[in-house]
Each structure stands twice: as C-alpha cells, then as structure tokens.
Design an enzyme around this catalytic site. Structure first.
Site, short mmCIF file in Angstrom:
data_model
loop_
_atom_site.label_atom_id
_atom_site.label_comp_id
_atom_site.label_asym_id
_atom_site.label_seq_id
_atom_site.Cartn_x
_atom_site.Cartn_y
_atom_site.Cartn_z
N HIS A 156 0.81 -1.21 0.00
CA HIS A 156 0.00 0.00 0.00
C HIS A 156 0.85 1.27 0.00
O HIS A 156 0.78 2.08 0.93
CB HIS A 156 -0.92 0.01 1.23
CG HIS A 156 -1.79 -1.20 1.35
ND1 HIS A 156 -2.30 -1.67 2.55
CD2 HIS A 156 -2.26 -2.06 0.40
CE1 HIS A 156 -3.02 -2.75 2.34
NE2 HIS A 156 -3.01 -3.02 1.04
C1 LIG Z 1 -0.89 -7.97 -3.84
C2 LIG Z 1 -1.68 -6.72 -3.51
C3 LIG Z 1 -2.86 -6.84 -2.81
C4 LIG Z 1 -3.60 -5.69 -2.48
N1 LIG Z 1 -4.78 -5.85 -1.85
C5 LIG Z 1 -5.54 -4.76 -1.59
C6 LIG Z 1 -6.81 -4.91 -1.01
O1 LIG Z 1 -7.27 -6.01 -0.75
N2 LIG Z 1 -7.53 -3.79 -0.75
C7 LIG Z 1 -7.04 -2.55 -1.02
O2 LIG Z 1 -7.72 -1.58 -0.68
N3 LIG Z 1 -5.85 -2.39 -1.59
C8 LIG Z 1 -5.10 -3.46 -1.92
N4 LIG Z 1 -3.92 -3.31 -2.57
C9 LIG Z 1 -3.46 -1.95 -2.92
C10 LIG Z 1 -4.29 -1.26 -4.02
O3 LIG Z 1 -4.62 -2.12 -5.07
C11 LIG Z 1 -3.46 -0.08 -4.53
O4 LIG Z 1 -3.21 0.76 -3.41
C12 LIG Z 1 -4.14 0.75 -5.60
O5 LIG Z 1 -4.47 -0.01 -6.72
C13 LIG Z 1 -3.20 1.88 -6.01
O6 LIG Z 1 -3.87 2.71 -6.93
P1 LIG Z 1 -3.08 3.77 -7.79
O7 LIG Z 1 -4.06 4.45 -8.66
O8 LIG Z 1 -2.26 4.59 -6.88
O9 LIG Z 1 -2.03 2.96 -8.67
P2 LIG Z 1 -2.13 1.56 -9.52
O10 LIG Z 1 -3.44 0.93 -9.23
O11 LIG Z 1 -0.90 0.88 -9.16
O12 LIG Z 1 -2.12 2.07 -11.00
C14 LIG Z 1 -1.03 2.71 -11.60
C15 LIG Z 1 -0.98 2.34 -13.08
O13 LIG Z 1 -0.12 3.27 -13.73
C16 LIG Z 1 0.61 2.60 -14.72
N5 LIG Z 1 1.82 3.39 -15.02
C17 LIG Z 1 2.86 3.64 -14.20
N6 LIG Z 1 3.77 4.42 -14.81
C18 LIG Z 1 3.27 4.68 -16.05
C19 LIG Z 1 3.75 5.43 -17.16
N7 LIG Z 1 4.90 6.11 -17.11
N8 LIG Z 1 3.00 5.45 -18.30
C20 LIG Z 1 1.82 4.78 -18.37
N9 LIG Z 1 1.32 4.05 -17.34
C21 LIG Z 1 2.04 4.01 -16.20
C22 LIG Z 1 0.91 1.26 -14.09
O14 LIG Z 1 1.23 0.31 -15.10
C23 LIG Z 1 -0.39 0.97 -13.34
O15 LIG Z 1 -1.26 0.22 -14.15
C24 LIG Z 1 -3.13 -4.42 -2.88
C25 LIG Z 1 -1.93 -4.31 -3.58
C26 LIG Z 1 -1.21 -5.44 -3.89
C27 LIG Z 1 0.08 -5.30 -4.65
#
Ligand SMILES: Cc1cc2nc3c(=O)[nH]c(=O)nc-3n(C[C@H](O)[C@H](O)[C@H](O)COP(=O)(O)OP(=O)(O)OC[C@H]3O[C@@H](n4cnc5c(N)ncnc54)[C@H](O)[C@@H]3O)c2cc1C
Length: 622
Positions: A556
C-alpha cells in the site's frame, strides 16, 4: 560454468530432491521463467547466490552441488544455514524458488480445479499504442489506469470531456486468467515480476501491478472505508477540505456502489478464515469477515494473480467500462515518458500534453490542457521528475507503505488455506494501536509467508503446507520512505523504531490468535527463530529479536506527491493540483497525506473522485 547448473543444484539442495517425486525436477525450468520477469539486479542476485553456494560445495566436497548425493547436498546447505549472517540471503533466494516449487507441486500433485466458465468482460475501448496515431489531442489525458486513474477518467468523461487513458501495461481478460497458471499470470501482471524492493533494514518487498486496471487487477479485494480519525487528521493537520467526513463519505459511497462492496458470505470464506474467527472469538477479540468487492466470489483464492471467475470488481471490470461508455478511450502499451510543459507562458508554466513511448521505441504525442497523473505512488514522482516538474522538496518523500508481516500456525487438521477467500477476515482488536490483522492466504508459494528451513526441513514444510493457517498484519507507519530516481524508480524505506515495535507486537498478536484457535506450533517467518510451540515461548523468542529480522512486504504505497494546504510541505494543493505548474492533477495513491491505516483502494478512489470532480467543474466554468 552454465548459468542454469548452479541454480539447478541450489534448487535440488533447497528442496531435498532425491528423485522420488517428479515435480522438484521441473522447478529449475520454472524458476528460470520467474527470474526472467524480474529486474536484472534481482536476477543477478539470485544467480550470484546460487553460484556462491555451488563454489562453496566445490571447496567443501570437491564436487558441484548438482553432482552430489542428496545427503551431501543437505550437509553443504546445513553448514551454510548454520551461519546466522547468511540466513537472510538464503531466505531471499527461497522466495522465487518457493514460487516455482509451489506451482510445480500444485500442477503435479493437486487435483486440477474444476474448469470455470469465465464470463465475458464488459466492453472497454482499448487501442494498442502501435495503432494510435503519432499526434492527437484530448481534453484530458490520464496517466495510469489503476484505482485512481480509472475513477478520474470516468469522472472527467462523464463531465463531457474527451478523455484518453494511457496505460503502460496491456489488457488482460478474465477468460485468460482462467486458462493460465497462477505463476504465469504473476510474472506478467506485476511490474518487474513482483520483484520491486525498497532498500533498508530490513528490505521490503513492495509489488505493484502493471496492466489495464493497475494494481486493482492483482489486489485482494478488501474494501475498507477510510477511518474517521484519519479523515479528521487530514482535514485538521493537512488542511484538506475534501476530507470532510460528509463529502468524503459521499465519494466513498459512490465508489462502493460501483465496486458492489459487500461482506463476504461465510460459506465461501474457507478454513483459513474460520480459524482466524475462532481464535479471535476465544480471545474475545473483535473480528469479522471483510467487506470486499467480489459478490459471487467462489473462493478460488487467486485474487492476487487476476480473478479467474470475474467476481472481483477490479477497475477494468467496473469503473473503466463506465468511463469508456462515457467516451473515454484507453491506449495500452503506452509508456508516458514525460509531460509536455509550456514553460514561458505569461501565467507561468502549463502542461500541454504528454510524450508516449510505444513498446517498439517509437513515440507519439498527445496534446491536452489537462494531465492527470495516476501512475501510482512509486511511479508518479519519477514521471514528474522526468518532466522537469520534480522541484518541490517533498516530492518523492513522505512514502508510507503500511508494512506487513505474516505468521502461520500448524493445525492437526488440514486447513488448505488456498481454498477459500484469499483475504477473508479482519481482526480489528489492535487497530487503534495501528495494527490491522487480516487472514490472508495465497496460492502455494505465492503468499507473503516464507516457509522456514532448507533441504529436508523445508521439504517437510512444503509437504505439510495443507495444515497451515496464515495471518498477515499491517501497521500504520510513519512516512519513512522515499521514491528516488527519474528514469527508473529507486526505493528507500527505513523502518521507524516505533513501527518496528508495532510489527513485533503484531507478530505476537497473530501468534496469540493462532494458538487460541488450536495451533500446535506457530511459524514466525523469522529465519533466526522460525518456530514457537506456545504463546509464552513465542513471547520469549520475540523479546530477543528485532523487526530488522522480519521478512517484510508491503502492498500500500502512498503519499509521495501529497495533497495539503501548506505549500512548503505538500507538492500538490488541497484540490490535487501540482504546485508550480498549471494543468497537472494528482489522482492516485501518491495524493494521500499519510498512511490511511486500512487497505487503501477505496480511499484512493474516493480521493481521485473528489479531485477530478473539482477539476471537471473548473473546466466546465472555463
Ligand atoms: C498484492 C496486492 C494486494 C492488495 N490488496 C488490496 C486490497 O485487498 N484492498 C485494497 O484496498 N488495496 C489493496 N492493494 C493496494 C491497491 O490495489 C493499490 O493501493 C491501488 O491499486 C493503487 O492505486 P493507484 O491508482 O495509486 O495505482 P495503480 O493501481 O498501481 O495504477 C497505476 C498504473 O499506472 C501505470 N503506469 C505507471 N507508470 C506509467 C507510465 N509512465 N506510463 C503509463 N502508465 C504508467 C501502471 O502500469 C499501473 O497500471 C493491494 C496491492 C497489492 C500489490
């Protein structure tokens, strides 16, 4: 010396392969594919460790590991394992070996699961970057299609804007998940094959997803609303108006409706969950099945490698289809190299689009007056630095990761923790002290828990894995980490003393639950003191250890481009606008001012909703 030879020898030694079963022989090949998905330094580290062990065998016995009889291999490994300083190295090497071994063992020894008929995924307007024109325009581009990016894209598209979502990963479908082994999916769905590590003492494994849907494709589906005390702190300490309990509550309601959040029914939870509930009940501790975004979940325990039944409503099945229905388009295989910025404008610098690299190295340019940065807390800061927008002194700092430790208990009866819901029960007794315990299992070898021992001892653990129940605990941490780098993300995380103490308390608390549920022994996950047979022994053992000896992971990451009222401490303002430039909105985990103290997906999505609604209404007024 062939590169495979030392690895094959090490695998044979670690798994005490005496040729009596076929599956260990298939592990080196599988391990080769696992390593192939990992970053070069991790790959090189594992190969170097294998070569060093092989060389040690030659010095001791005159022969290489692979050429030794099983008992001689065992002696070599036992001699290495007896040196405490080498235990963490062996433990690190075991992680990919266990991934490969778990898969091969499952394929060869477990009855194949009944075929699932995968439902058709809802339509998405995805276009591979190879087919996207070199120059185009949009009203808003969203970098990243994960939790935050998806919600921002939907909000802006619903407000009538022409939205393009740019995602480095590709689209994966539920049908594909059903066809491929968990490990094959693992290597592809995680950035660097899941081998992202924050350096520090101890190092922390910090996996993130890379796919349409981002990390939500691989998350466990647990849905916690942001706790009231966290929102109050964000409002009062960081001046975040959007954290007002009523208005943020509405954003959370909206997200929960989209994700169809509900409590998981008891009958699909499985024995791992029931063990946690029983232990907590006997202690008189507060515990309950978790709320999840997976109605219709069949308990296949594969959330972290893409749900094979389509039950888990990760954003590519829930939010992004709505966004596309409102006109948003998704360009896949689109790595955003940098934001385009007009520097010499009278009103100050202004973002005007993005430069994107296709997988073949060619580039495309999209002009847009609004760029939403949602690449995730580990990747948004490097992107902003690459764009010349990394000047704020706190950008990349303030990284909280909600670090986690896992513990297992051995029971008389089989638990078969990988049949049921992967993350099933929350034990909230110690949550007010920053410790959140969740019953979490995983496909064999894929959970965060590392089985103890080497050679025959490890093999016994693997063969007896059916009788293990596993718990994980996350602690609300201080923002002790930092995202460095521009071209590549580099991570540093120095566990604060307070948080180390919390983790040790968490390990002890998990042991209490397992012993209360009837565990015969508890596996601590600490290589130097792997087992305890009673709560007293566990307490005594932990007293002599420190959190630096734990095997930590974290899922997270948040806070690296934090929102806040104070321009000195927050790189983005209270409405998510990056300071020092116009036209850049922060809408992912990096926006959160501090650790949300619960699994963060709902909080990230609600924050993205709040900041993108504000941006849409500004755009509509302009
Ligand atoms: C194994 C695991 C289990 C989890 N379980 C839970 C859970 O049960 N409940 C919960 O609340 N949270 C959980 N989480 C955490 C939650 O999923 C994340 O906190 C959340 O998805 C993060 O959202 P975000 O928008 O910050 O980034 P992300 O969802 O990580 O999205 C970022 C995206 O940006 C893309 N990206 C990055 N750099 C670039 C670039 N330069 N150009 C184009 N694309 C790019 C990446 O490829 C990615 O697809 C878990 C995480 C993991 C790893």
């Amino acid at each position: 010396m062939s590169g495979q030879e030392p690895l094959a020898g090490l695998v044979a030694a670690l798994l005490a392969d005496d040729g009596s079963k076929t599956w260990p022989g298939a592990v080196p090949g599988r391990l080769g594919s696992v390593l192939g998905t990992m970053p070069a330094p991790a790959r090189a580290g594992v190969r170097a460790a294998a070569a060093a062990v092989d060389a040690y065998a030659v010095v001791r016995t005159g022969r290489r590991l692979r050429g030794l009889a099983p008992h001689a291999r065992e002696t070599v490994l036992a001699s290495l394992a007896s040196r405490r300083s080498l235990l963490p190295v062996l433990d690190a090497v075991k992680v990919p070996v266990m991934l490969a071994a778990g898969t091969e063992r499952m394929i060869h020894e477990e009855p194949a699961p009944p075929p699932v008929s995968a439902p058709q995924d809802p339509p998405l307007d995805c276009v591979p970057s190879a087919e996207w024109p070199d120059r185009s325009t949009a009203d808003a581009v969203v970098v990243g299609s994960g939790a935050g990016g998806a919600v921002a894209a939907r909000t802006l598209a619903r407000a009538g804007m022409r939205v393009l979502v740019l995602e480095e990963g590709r689209r994966h479908t539920t049908a594909e998940f059903g066809r491929r082994t968990p490990l094959d999916r693992f290597g592809e769905l995680y950035r660097d094959g899941g081998g992202t590590v924050a350096l520090g003492n101890p190092p922390v494994v910090l996996p993130v997803g890379r796919a349409v849907g981002g990390t939500t494709v691989v998350n466990s589906g647990t849905c916690y609303r942001t706790p009231d005390h966290v929102l109050t702190r964000w409002r009062d300490e960081f001046g975040l108006g959007l954290a007002d309990a009523d208005s943020f509550g509405e954003c959370l309601d909206e997200v929960e409706r989209t994700l169809q959040v509900a409590t998981a029914p008891l009958d699909v939870l499985g024995r791992n969950a029931r063990t946690a509930l029983l232990g907590a009940e006997r202690l008189g501790w507060q515990a309950a099945p978790l709320r999840r975004n997976a109605t219709g979940c069949k308990g296949s325990c594969q959330c972290v490698v893409g749900c094979p039944t389509g039950a888990k409503q990760s954003v590519q099945l829930s939010v992004l289809p709505d966004a596309c229905a409102a006109g948003a388009r998704i360009v896949t295989g689109a790595y955003v190299q940098r934001l385009l910025v007009e520097k010499d404008r009278p009103g100050g610098p202004r973002a005007c689009g993005v430069l994107v690299r296709r997988p073949d190295g060619s580039e495309l340019e999209i002009l847009s007056p609004l760029v939403v940065v949602a690449a995730g807390a580990l990747h948004s800061p490097p992107l902003l630095r690459r764009s010349g927008l990394g000047g704020h002194p706190r950008l990349g700092r303030n990284l909280a990761i909600h670090p986690a430790a896992s513990v297992a208990g051995r029971f008389q009866e089989p638990v078969t923790a990988w049949r049921g819901v992967l993350q099933s029960v929350g034990v909230e007794e110690l949550h007010s002290d920053g410790i959140l315990i969740e019953a979490t299992a995983g496909p064999p070898g894929m959970g965060s828990f590392v089985l103890p021992g080497v050679g025959r001892a490890l093999r016994r653990e693997l063969d007896g894995a059916e009788s293990l129940a596993t718990l994980g605990a996350m602690i609300a941490d201080l923002p002790s980490g930092r995202v460095l780098g521009a071209r590549r993300t580099l991570l540093r995380y120095d566990l604060a003393r307070r948080d180390g103490e919390r983790l040790m308390r968490a390990v002890e608390a998990m042991g209490r639950i397992l012993f209360a549920a009837g565990a015969q022994e508890v596996l601590t996950g600490i290589p130097a003191a792997p087992k305890a047979y009673s709560q007293d022994e566990l307490r005594e053992t932990l007293r002599g250890l420190s959190a630096g000896q734990l095997h930590l992971s974290a899922f997270h990451p948040t806070g690296t481009v934090a929102l806040g009222a104070d321009p000195q401490t927050a790189p983005a303002d209270t409405e998510g606008r990056l300071r020092g430039v116009q036209g850049v909105l922060i809408a992912d985990g990096s926006a959160l001012p501090s650790c949300p103290e619960v699994n963060p997906q709902l909080t990230i999505m609600a924050t993205a909703l709040a900041v993108s609604e504000a941006a849409a209404s500004v755009a509509q007024r302009a």
